[in-house]
Design a protein around this motif. Structure first.
Motif, PDB file in Angstrom:
ATOM      1  N   GLU A  99      -5.354  -4.217  -3.176  1.00 40.82           N
ATOM      2  CA  GLU A  99      -6.504  -5.014  -2.754  1.00 40.82           C
ATOM      3  C   GLU A  99      -6.206  -5.756  -1.453  1.00 40.82           C
ATOM      4  N   VAL A 148      -6.222  -3.142   1.495  1.00 39.15           N
ATOM      5  CA  VAL A 148      -7.579  -2.696   1.794  1.00 39.15           C
ATOM      6  C   VAL A 148      -8.354  -3.798   2.517  1.00 39.15           C
ATOM      7  N   HIS A 202      -7.254  -4.074   6.148  1.00 39.94           N
ATOM      8  CA  HIS A 202      -7.824  -2.963   6.906  1.00 39.94           C
ATOM      9  C   HIS A 202      -9.302  -3.215   7.210  1.00 39.94           C
ATOM     10  N   GLN A 203     -10.055  -3.678   6.229  1.00 34.21           N
ATOM     11  CA  GLN A 203     -11.491  -3.897   6.414  1.00 34.21           C
ATOM     12  C   GLN A 203     -11.775  -4.989   7.442  1.00 34.21           C
ATOM     13  N   VAL A 207      -4.909   3.438   2.551  1.00 36.41           N
ATOM     14  CA  VAL A 207      -6.173   2.760   2.249  1.00 36.41           C
ATOM     15  C   VAL A 207      -7.148   3.724   1.567  1.00 36.41           C
ATOM     16  N   THR A 208      -7.216   4.968   2.048  1.00 37.57           N
ATOM     17  CA  THR A 208      -8.121   5.954   1.446  1.00 37.57           C
ATOM     18  C   THR A 208      -7.799   6.171  -0.020  1.00 37.57           C
ATOM     19  N   ARG A 209      -6.512   6.352  -0.317  1.00 41.61           N
ATOM     20  CA  ARG A 209      -6.112   6.590  -1.702  1.00 41.61           C
ATOM     21  C   ARG A 209      -6.227   5.325  -2.554  1.00 41.61           C
ATOM     22  N   ARG A 231      -8.364   2.892  -2.174  1.00 35.40           N
ATOM     23  CA  ARG A 231      -9.782   2.668  -2.491  1.00 35.40           C
ATOM     24  C   ARG A 231     -10.212   3.517  -3.683  1.00 35.40           C
ATOM     25  N   ARG A 232      -9.733   4.755  -3.709  1.00 32.10           N
ATOM     26  CA  ARG A 232     -10.084   5.652  -4.808  1.00 32.10           C
ATOM     27  C   ARG A 232      -9.540   5.109  -6.128  1.00 32.10           C
ATOM     28  N   LEU A 283      -8.695   1.950  -6.846  1.00 33.81           N
ATOM     29  CA  LEU A 283      -9.365   0.697  -7.199  1.00 33.81           C
ATOM     30  C   LEU A 283     -10.771   0.970  -7.743  1.00 33.81           C
ATOM     31  N   SER A 284     -11.441   1.981  -7.175  1.00 33.73           N
ATOM     32  CA  SER A 284     -12.772   2.340  -7.660  1.00 33.73           C
ATOM     33  C   SER A 284     -12.709   2.851  -9.092  1.00 33.73           C
ATOM     34  N   GLU A 339     -12.097  -0.044 -11.466  1.00 31.11           N
ATOM     35  CA  GLU A 339     -13.320  -0.819 -11.652  1.00 31.11           C
ATOM     36  C   GLU A 339     -14.286  -0.080 -12.571  1.00 31.11           C
TER      37      GLU A 339
END
Length: 303
Positions: free
Chosen positions: A9, A12, A15-16, A67-69, A71-72, A74-75, A78
């Motif tokens: 987290e 990410v 990066h954002q 970050v790409t991985r 995010r996947r 963390l999604s 969730e």
């Protein structure tokens, strides 16, 4: 185990926002604590995730991959949490796979009824061939699929309806004047069908064997529209499922579309869910789909 979800987290967020300070503010932690956690991940993995500078933090190439991985992951976490806390069917998100020859015709009515019944349920639909649907059901990419039951063993199966088959021929074909086609009419004819990733192709091979026809070996359609186009050129007789034939085929001026009347010239369509899902969920969904099928004048199967 590193990286932890919290560390993901942090990374990410940096990066954002392009800034350690802004990321720390957003996540309600101190900037030194966030910076130390990101540095710990970089040290542990032996990579540099960010280039730090006076103007902020710029994500490196390896950082973008992280970050790409992340995010996947963390999604999915969730989604797992939402599923466990939700009282809605399928945890509030139904990932539904469906045959391309079924989806556009059956689902509009079914999704309207499902939304009225479960307005908070989010439905994600993907159209794929039989083999891809089975793979997706087994690896967890789909929660349920609408397909031919023979291709999805070891699942909870709820039959929905039986779909007869039709033929499509060019307007100048010798059979174009018939009102319906039987097995004897197919003798010596060349049949056109989808590629072997679809159950329809295997059904067509069975029809060919029973009628004395052959299946074209120099063309396998990728869509039912392509089958119609090939039939229109006189390349052979296209075999089409009922929903497509009645909803689209009969309106095509370049071909003549007629019912095929012979044994086993049909396919059963069912709803399948993994065996670890509640059978009650399958029954609930199947009831809605059967109701939609009835509005389309299909031969609904109960049980």
């Amino acid at each position: 185990m590193r990286p932890t979800l919290r560390q993901m987290e942090y990374i990410v967020a940096v990066h954002q926002l392009g800034s350690f300070g802004l990321a720390a503010e957003k996540l309600h932690v101190s900037q030194p604590s966030l910076s130390n956690q990101v540095a710990a991940v970089e040290t542990d993995m032996g990579v540099r995730l960010f280039d730090r500078g006076r103007t902020g933090a710029r994500t490196t190439a390896r950082g973008l991959e992280f970050v790409t991985r992340a995010r996947r992951i963390l999604s999915e976490v969730e989604a797992l949490r939402s599923t466990m806390l939700s009282d809605l069917p399928f945890g509030g998100r139904l990932r539904l796979g469906v045959l391309p020859s079924i989806g556009p015709y059956l689902l509009p009515q079914a999704m309207k009824a499902l939304h009225e019944d479960e307005p908070e349920l989010r439905v994600i639909v993907r159209e794929e061939n039989t083999l891809s649907l089975d793979e997706g059901l087994r690896n967890g990419r789909f929660d349920a699929v609408i397909s031919t039951p023979e291709d999805h063993p070891n699942t909870f199966q709820r039959p929905l309806f039986v779909e007869p088959l039709w033929v499509a021929v060019a307007q100048d074909h010798p059979l174009a004047g018939r009102s319906r086609i039987g097995a004897a009419d197919l003798a010596g004819q060349r049949l056109l069908t989808l590629d072997t990733g679809h159950r329809l192709a295997r059904i067509v091979y069975g029809i060919a064997g029973a009628s004395g026809a052959t299946v074209s070996d120099d063309y396998e359609g990728t869509s039912l529209d392509s089958i119609v186009l090939m039939a229109a050129t006189g390349a052979g007789i296209g075999i089409l499922p009922d929903l497509f034939a009645r909803r689209q085929g009969i309106h095509r001026s370049e071909v003549r579309v007629m019912p095929l009347e012979m044994a086993d010239a049909d396919r059963t369509i069912s709803l399948m869910v993994p065996v670890d899902r509640s059978e009650g969920l399958a029954d609930h969904m199947a009831g809605i789909l059967r109701g939609a099928a009835e509005t389309l004048d299909l031969a609904v199967v109960r049980g």
